[in-house]
Every structure is written in C-alpha cells, then in structure tokens.
Design an enzyme around this catalytic site. Sequence first.
Site, mmCIF file in Angstrom:
data_model
loop_
_atom_site.group_PDB
_atom_site.id
_atom_site.type_symbol
_atom_site.label_atom_id
_atom_site.label_comp_id
_atom_site.label_asym_id
_atom_site.label_seq_id
_atom_site.Cartn_x
_atom_site.Cartn_y
_atom_site.Cartn_z
ATOM 1 N N TYR A 99 -27.946 -46.459 24.314
ATOM 2 C CA TYR A 99 -26.985 -46.369 23.204
ATOM 3 C C TYR A 99 -27.659 -46.783 21.890
ATOM 4 C CZ TYR A 99 -22.722 -46.872 20.467
ATOM 5 O OH TYR A 99 -21.750 -46.722 19.512
ATOM 6 N N PHE A 119 -22.347 -22.346 1.233
ATOM 7 C CA PHE A 119 -22.042 -21.993 2.616
ATOM 8 C C PHE A 119 -20.608 -22.474 2.862
ATOM 9 C CE2 PHE A 119 -21.898 -22.702 7.205
ATOM 10 C CZ PHE A 119 -22.082 -21.400 7.576
ATOM 11 N N THR A 120 -19.908 -21.862 3.812
ATOM 12 C CA THR A 120 -18.470 -22.156 3.989
ATOM 13 C C THR A 120 -18.192 -23.656 4.140
ATOM 14 O OG1 THR A 120 -18.768 -21.690 6.340
ATOM 15 C CG2 THR A 120 -17.827 -19.925 5.005
ATOM 16 N N ASP A 174 -30.767 -28.034 1.761
ATOM 17 C CA ASP A 174 -30.227 -27.665 3.066
ATOM 18 C C ASP A 174 -31.319 -26.865 3.754
ATOM 19 O OD1 ASP A 174 -29.075 -26.361 5.240
ATOM 20 O OD2 ASP A 174 -27.169 -26.018 4.244
ATOM 21 N N LYS A 204 -30.036 -24.267 14.296
ATOM 22 C CA LYS A 204 -30.741 -23.032 13.907
ATOM 23 C C LYS A 204 -32.235 -23.180 14.202
ATOM 24 C CE LYS A 204 -27.147 -21.422 10.960
ATOM 25 N NZ LYS A 204 -26.886 -20.026 10.706
ATOM 26 N N ARG A 206 -18.324 -11.801 7.197
ATOM 27 C CA ARG A 206 -18.731 -12.702 6.117
ATOM 28 C C ARG A 206 -18.282 -12.042 4.818
ATOM 29 N NH1 ARG A 206 -20.227 -17.864 8.087
ATOM 30 N NH2 ARG A 206 -18.016 -17.542 8.149
ATOM 31 N N PHE A 234 -11.065 -18.178 8.720
ATOM 32 C CA PHE A 234 -11.788 -17.195 9.529
ATOM 33 C C PHE A 234 -11.954 -17.636 10.978
ATOM 34 C CE2 PHE A 234 -15.886 -19.393 9.689
ATOM 35 C CZ PHE A 234 -15.822 -20.233 8.571
#
Length: 482
Positions: A79, A131-132, A223, A266, A389, A455
């Site tokens: 932990y 980005f969303t 990012d 990603k 998109r 969406f």
Amino acid sequence: MIIKLSNGKELPVEMHKARMVQKITLTPAEERLKAIQEAGYNTFLLKTKDIYLDMLTDSGVNAMSDNQFAGFMNADDAYAGSMTFYEFADAVKDVLGYQYVMNVHQGRAAEHLLSKIFAKPGGAVITNYHFTTTKGHIELTGGSACLELYADEALKTKSTHPFKGNMDIQRLKDAIKKWGREKIGYVRMEATTNLLGGQPFSMENLKEVRKICDQHNLLLVMDGSLISENAYFIWKREKGYENKTIAEIVKEMAGLADIFYLSGRKNTCVRGGFIASNKKDLMEKLEPWLPFYEGFYTYGGMSMREIGAMTVGLREMVDPSVAGCSIEQIKYFVEKLDGMGIPVVTPPGGLACHVDARKFVSHIPKEQYIAGALTAALYITSGVRAMERGTISTDRDKDGKEVYADLELTRIALPRRVYTISHIEYIIDRLQWLYNNRELIKGLKFVSEPPVLRFFLGKLDALDNWGRKLGDAFKKDFGGNW
Ligand code: F0G
C-alpha cells in the site's frame, strides 16, 4: 516500420508478433442494426459481443508487450513504499527527465488536480486545443474559461500543413494582453491534439510558447498522453530533427514544460496516469490532494501491477517501432481513402483515421448530428465501432443552447499493436460502399440527453428510420449476410 516494396510503394510492417489472441466475431447486418437501435445510435452504448473491430478509442485497449506483462507480474503490491513506484520514478527520470512524479488513476484525474490547484476562477486557461475532459475540468473544477488558440490551418480538414497542432503565437500574445498575466492559470500544450485529428505541434512552436511563458512568468503544462507520437512526427517532419532519436526528442519536449501529465492509457499501453515536474514547489501544491482524491503517494489510485507495466511501457514508447506503429498504419489508411476521394483529415495524424463527416454526408444539416449519424452508419455497414467527435461530443452552453463543433469527425482509432492491414482494407472497402450510398444516411435526434459529457450516455434516434433503409440496402448488395 516502413518497407519499400519492389513496385516502389511503401508498406507499413509490424515489428512485433501476436503471442496471444482474442477471438472476435462479425455479426450479420440485421443484428448490427438491432444493436445500434438498442444503443440509441451511440457507439459507446454497444456491447462488444456485437462489435467486429473495436476502434472506438486507442485508450486502455492497446496490446501490452511481453515485458510489460512481466512488469505486471513482478510488481510489489504494498500500500505504501512499494519498490515498484520507485522503479517507475526512475523510468520517469530517465525517459522524461523529471525528478518528481505522482501517479493518478487516469489522465482526467491529473486534469482535475491541475485545474483545482492552478486554474483561476473567473480567469482563463490557454490551450492549443481542448480535449473533452480537459475543458470540463478547466470550466467546472477550475471555474476558468478554456481559450483555444490554434492557428487557422487547424480547422482545415484537407491540408498539407505538417503541424496543425501548433499554438498561434500572435493569438497567445493577444490573449495575455487581454486577460492579464494574473488571470491566466496556465498555458497547456496537448501533444498531439486529439480532437483536431491527432495533429502534432512542432518543437519550434513549443519553444516559442516556452519563451512567451518565460517572459510573462506563466506556467507551461504539457498533456503528453500522445507525446511519443508527437515526437515521431517531429522526427519525420521537422527540419533539424531527422537525425535525432525519438528518445532525444521526447526528452527535449518534456524539458520545455513546467508540469507534465499524461493518460497512461495511450502511449504507455496501460491503465493509469501521472503528473511530473522538476519544480518541487509546484508538486507540493498538488501533493496534499493526492491521497484525498486518488490514493496514497506511492500508488495514486493505480494498481501497483499497472505501475509495473507502465514503467516498461514508458521506456518502450520511445522505440520508433512502438512510437510509429499506429502512425504508419493510419498513414496507409488515410492516404488510401484520400486517393479514392473519400474525405478524411490530412495530413494523417496520430491515434486514428478521421473521416470528415461534414463533407462525407454534406446533405445532413448541422442540427442533426452529422458525425454521430456517419459513425452509426459505419457500424451498421461494417461492425466497426468508431467514435463521434463533433457536436454530440460538445456539450450545450450554460443557457442550454447547442454549440456546434468546429469539426464533425468520425474517429476510427487504431489501438497500438492490435489490428492489421487486412482489417484496415476491410474498413476501406465498407467506407467506399457507404460513400457510394451516402444519400441513405440521414440525421439523428436526441431521445435522452445527459447534461454533461452527453456523448457517453446520450441516446438518439434515426430520423425517418434511415438506419433500417441503409441496412436493407446493404443486405441487398451483400446477400443478406455480412
Ligand atoms: N488528454 C488527452 C489528449 C486525451 O486524449 C485523453 C483521453 C485524456 C487527456 C484523458 O485521459 O481518458 O485517461 O482520463 N482520451 C481518450 C480518447 C478518452 O478516447 O481519446 P483519461
């Protein structure tokens, strides 16, 4: 890797082999029609049993390498104080050059913490494109306006500009003048810009943004969810970088940011994320909130096993055959479609082949969710799950008014090391059939619409029952089967 064929053409070949596979099925068109109707014409709501090629996203669905699985199995599950975390921190230092790092459960958790701490309520955050989830957090958690300072070229879907993800430097200077330094939380560069079609920025642009941030004492946040792909494009497209390695380019990019974060789903091919920096004072502002929202400092909401696999994934992502594997498949995909006159975003970007729905189904009015309709139509005719998109992915404004998206794209994502050229050839064929029959595709209307990030769970219906008519035309041409 790109192989030159004896006929002079190029073929992207995979520098990996499949050692474990998953069976997939292609259900007949009639069943696909039923599935999309039940899903409210929203591909997020399909079940995978009804999907042949799942190209919804490249997030969390990439193939891990054998060494990543070894990292997964060897992880230390403590932990607190897990050695797996310290090995991960070493990899962050080696690959990105940052001394300090904290894990978070995924990219948007980093966005949550960053906008909570650094955005200024009533102020602004500047970005090359939103980005969303980023925009959502800047506005909701940070109470800031999200200013998108892309160059005009960015919204031209057909283009030869190599760096459509660049920030417009004049617009940046103007915005700083208009808002004043005190009101700007930070400047964010997204490498590569997801919603513009995975388009990269150049190193030259990043350096100029850095210079301006220095002049005004502004924080530069990167990012880096797709950093190795942005670096691959710099390697391929930017003068002066052709003889550098991807590893060198990634490190140079990271060295220009004050704070770096990524979605590990990603480029690192696992499920998680992290925030990193060389500035202790900045990390100390975030630290108290980490165990509150994510988890203890040495796991930050991720499983230790995923951190073990992320350590390997981080080191592997700078291998050109990993950084470029999807990019080269996308290039093959996009160039073939473009050559056939099917409207796609050019030049080819990272993460996906983006079909320009506004041009593909130009007869559908903007109020009827152009890209959503095309995405559903692609599923009916192929069993391929892509993602809308466009306007459905853009929430209404505060007064409930529709905000029409800059671009209406059907994103056919290429998860890394998962699909092959024959899969791509199949989609090209079905897209061609769809293009020849595009008049059959009509608009959509909402039947249930969530107030934020609609969406994901929103349900729609086909106007004039066009789904049935398209399905029937497809069955007629393909013998009622596939
Ligand atoms: N930043 C970028 C550039 C992204 O593409 C994503 C996610 C995030 C942040 C958020 O990260 O999902 O780990 O919370 N993109 C996914 C996609 C969802 O399908 O393109 P997350």
